[in-house]
Design an enzyme around this catalytic site. Sequence first.
Site, PDB file in Angstrom:
ATOM      1  N   LYS A  56     -20.686 -58.034  -9.815  1.00 24.22           N
ATOM      2  CA  LYS A  56     -20.819 -59.161  -8.881  1.00 24.22           C
ATOM      3  C   LYS A  56     -20.221 -58.934  -7.492  1.00 24.22           C
ATOM      4  O   LYS A  56     -20.031 -59.885  -6.723  1.00 24.22           O
ATOM      5  CB  LYS A  56     -20.261 -60.474  -9.466  1.00 24.22           C
ATOM      6  CG  LYS A  56     -20.728 -60.799 -10.850  1.00 24.22           C
ATOM      7  CD  LYS A  56     -22.188 -60.502 -11.104  1.00 24.22           C
ATOM      8  CE  LYS A  56     -23.154 -61.443 -10.428  1.00 24.22           C
ATOM      9  NZ  LYS A  56     -24.570 -60.972 -10.644  1.00 24.22           N
ATOM     10  N   THR A  60     -26.436 -55.150  -5.870  1.00 19.36           N
ATOM     11  CA  THR A  60     -27.868 -55.201  -5.545  1.00 19.36           C
ATOM     12  C   THR A  60     -28.064 -55.140  -4.023  1.00 19.36           C
ATOM     13  O   THR A  60     -29.003 -54.501  -3.537  1.00 19.36           O
ATOM     14  CB  THR A  60     -28.467 -56.518  -6.093  1.00 19.36           C
ATOM     15  OG1 THR A  60     -27.930 -56.737  -7.403  1.00 19.36           O
ATOM     16  CG2 THR A  60     -29.971 -56.471  -6.156  1.00 19.36           C
ATOM     17  N   THR A 116     -23.634 -47.844 -11.102  1.00 20.54           N
ATOM     18  CA  THR A 116     -22.678 -47.943 -12.211  1.00 20.54           C
ATOM     19  C   THR A 116     -21.671 -49.047 -11.952  1.00 20.54           C
ATOM     20  O   THR A 116     -21.365 -49.354 -10.800  1.00 20.54           O
ATOM     21  CB  THR A 116     -21.919 -46.607 -12.444  1.00 20.54           C
ATOM     22  OG1 THR A 116     -21.184 -46.715 -13.657  1.00 20.54           O
ATOM     23  CG2 THR A 116     -20.957 -46.272 -11.324  1.00 20.54           C
ATOM     24  N   HIS A 117     -21.159 -49.620 -13.056  1.00 22.03           N
ATOM     25  CA  HIS A 117     -20.010 -50.525 -12.967  1.00 22.03           C
ATOM     26  C   HIS A 117     -18.776 -49.863 -13.607  1.00 22.03           C
ATOM     27  O   HIS A 117     -17.757 -50.529 -13.814  1.00 22.03           O
ATOM     28  CB  HIS A 117     -20.276 -51.830 -13.713  1.00 22.03           C
ATOM     29  CG  HIS A 117     -21.247 -52.757 -13.042  1.00 22.03           C
ATOM     30  ND1 HIS A 117     -21.299 -52.925 -11.684  1.00 22.03           N
ATOM     31  CD2 HIS A 117     -22.192 -53.593 -13.563  1.00 22.03           C
ATOM     32  CE1 HIS A 117     -22.240 -53.812 -11.385  1.00 22.03           C
ATOM     33  NE2 HIS A 117     -22.797 -54.227 -12.508  1.00 22.03           N
ATOM     34  N   SER A 147     -18.484 -65.731  -9.491  1.00 21.06           N
ATOM     35  CA  SER A 147     -19.838 -65.184  -9.586  1.00 21.06           C
ATOM     36  C   SER A 147     -20.103 -64.604 -10.986  1.00 21.06           C
ATOM     37  O   SER A 147     -21.160 -64.799 -11.575  1.00 21.06           O
ATOM     38  CB  SER A 147     -20.016 -64.104  -8.506  1.00 21.06           C
ATOM     39  OG  SER A 147     -21.308 -63.577  -8.537  1.00 21.06           O
TER      40      SER A 147
HETATM   41  P1  A3P Z   1     -22.901 -65.117  -5.889  1.00 19.88           P
HETATM   42  O1  A3P Z   1     -22.977 -65.286  -7.379  1.00 19.88           O
HETATM   43  O2  A3P Z   1     -21.546 -65.492  -5.349  1.00 19.88           O
HETATM   44  O3  A3P Z   1     -23.999 -65.809  -5.154  1.00 19.88           O
HETATM   45  P2  A3P Z   1     -24.267 -57.999  -7.944  1.00 19.88           P
HETATM   46  O4  A3P Z   1     -25.501 -57.514  -7.272  1.00 19.88           O
HETATM   47  O5  A3P Z   1     -23.139 -57.029  -7.924  1.00 19.88           O
HETATM   48  O6  A3P Z   1     -24.557 -58.540  -9.302  1.00 19.88           O
HETATM   49  O7  A3P Z   1     -23.694 -59.209  -7.065  1.00 19.88           O
HETATM   50  C1  A3P Z   1     -24.354 -60.446  -7.007  1.00 19.88           C
HETATM   51  C2  A3P Z   1     -23.625 -61.312  -6.011  1.00 19.88           C
HETATM   52  O8  A3P Z   1     -23.879 -60.802  -4.679  1.00 19.88           O
HETATM   53  C3  A3P Z   1     -24.142 -62.739  -6.016  1.00 19.88           C
HETATM   54  O9  A3P Z   1     -23.043 -63.549  -5.580  1.00 19.88           O
HETATM   55  C4  A3P Z   1     -25.240 -62.654  -4.966  1.00 19.88           C
HETATM   56  O10 A3P Z   1     -25.638 -63.888  -4.427  1.00 19.88           O
HETATM   57  C5  A3P Z   1     -24.549 -61.788  -3.918  1.00 19.88           C
HETATM   58  N1  A3P Z   1     -25.511 -61.134  -3.013  1.00 19.88           N
HETATM   59  C6  A3P Z   1     -26.557 -60.372  -3.331  1.00 19.88           C
HETATM   60  N2  A3P Z   1     -27.236 -60.001  -2.241  1.00 19.88           N
HETATM   61  C7  A3P Z   1     -26.605 -60.545  -1.192  1.00 19.88           C
HETATM   62  C8  A3P Z   1     -26.829 -60.527   0.218  1.00 19.88           C
HETATM   63  N3  A3P Z   1     -27.873 -59.904   0.736  1.00 19.88           N
HETATM   64  N4  A3P Z   1     -25.947 -61.197   1.000  1.00 19.88           N
HETATM   65  C9  A3P Z   1     -24.901 -61.854   0.470  1.00 19.88           C
HETATM   66  N5  A3P Z   1     -24.631 -61.905  -0.859  1.00 19.88           N
HETATM   67  C10 A3P Z   1     -25.475 -61.255  -1.684  1.00 19.88           C
END
Ligand code: A3P
Length: 304
Positions: A56, A60, A116-117, A147
Amino acid sequence: MTFQENLPYLKNERMRRPGMGRVGGIPLDENTCNTWAQICNFQASPGDLLVATYPKAGTTWMQEIVDMIQHNGDVQMCRRAPTYDRHPFIEIVAPKPVLSGLELAELMPPPRIIKTHLPIQLVPPSFWEHSCKVIYMARNPKDSMVSYFHFQRMNHGLPDPGTWAEYFNAFLAGDVPWGSWYDHTKGWWEASSRLQILYIFYEDLREDPSREIRKVLQFLKKDLGDDVLEKIVHHTSFQEMKDNPMTNYSSIPSFILDHSISPFFRKGTIGDWKNHFTVAQNERFDEDYKMKMSGTSLRFRMEL
Ligand code: A3P
């Protein structure tokens, strides 16, 4: 076959949330634990790029940024497949017939972007043997916790998080998949001074995407013009990625990721923890944080 091509075969499956095992003391999905020997033995190639995060932290987001950089800002190329099929998630073992991260990686010609995590001590050694570059993305623990709580609610491939109060305790104790946020972020931070690791903060990227993406460009030795940089900033903004079916995980069936419980692109903000933490939880958190982070130069911003 890619994950997406196999989705029709999963249609009638019912997802049982997985049990957890441990590798080197770190809680991981039992399927990952059962495949650990092969994961640890993964053969990276020189030129492979690892995108590493605690869950989180904006994985991505960084994946899309590096994909755009590697394809010189070609949006159509970055729409060739969903994120999870473009970049193998090396320790993930999905239900058959879906390919595992290892199988997907082995089908792809290097150089690859690999996700990876894993905490640094569990990264397959061949990444270091080949001096692969790593981009580590970190996010402040309060927003990470919030998150992750919502993500575990909506992701049936992870254990049920329980109530917020239960989750708060589990997160502080490191009793969540991939273990302690503190050990993870500190472990990668200490290593970043001796290995080719670019350490990027979610809060910095949110504050000034152009400035932070320039750091990534420099790290990857890519020289793209300002117009391409602007295109990358736009294409990887929260709203663009939320609306893009190739990045928003909407192609995963709802019995795995149930966006009606909580969307994958939830808020993307800094400070949402204030809507979740009680005053008492915040005090307890701050005290615990001070203790756990006392011996490190690593610093986080909990708000902007
Ligand atoms: P929230 O749950 O706080 O909205 P991961 O990809 O590591 O799973 O992380 C997901 C988190 O990153 C989510 O947070 C998501 O909304 C946020 N996120 C993904 N893309 C984003 C972007 N382009 N700008 C800001 N936050 C982003």
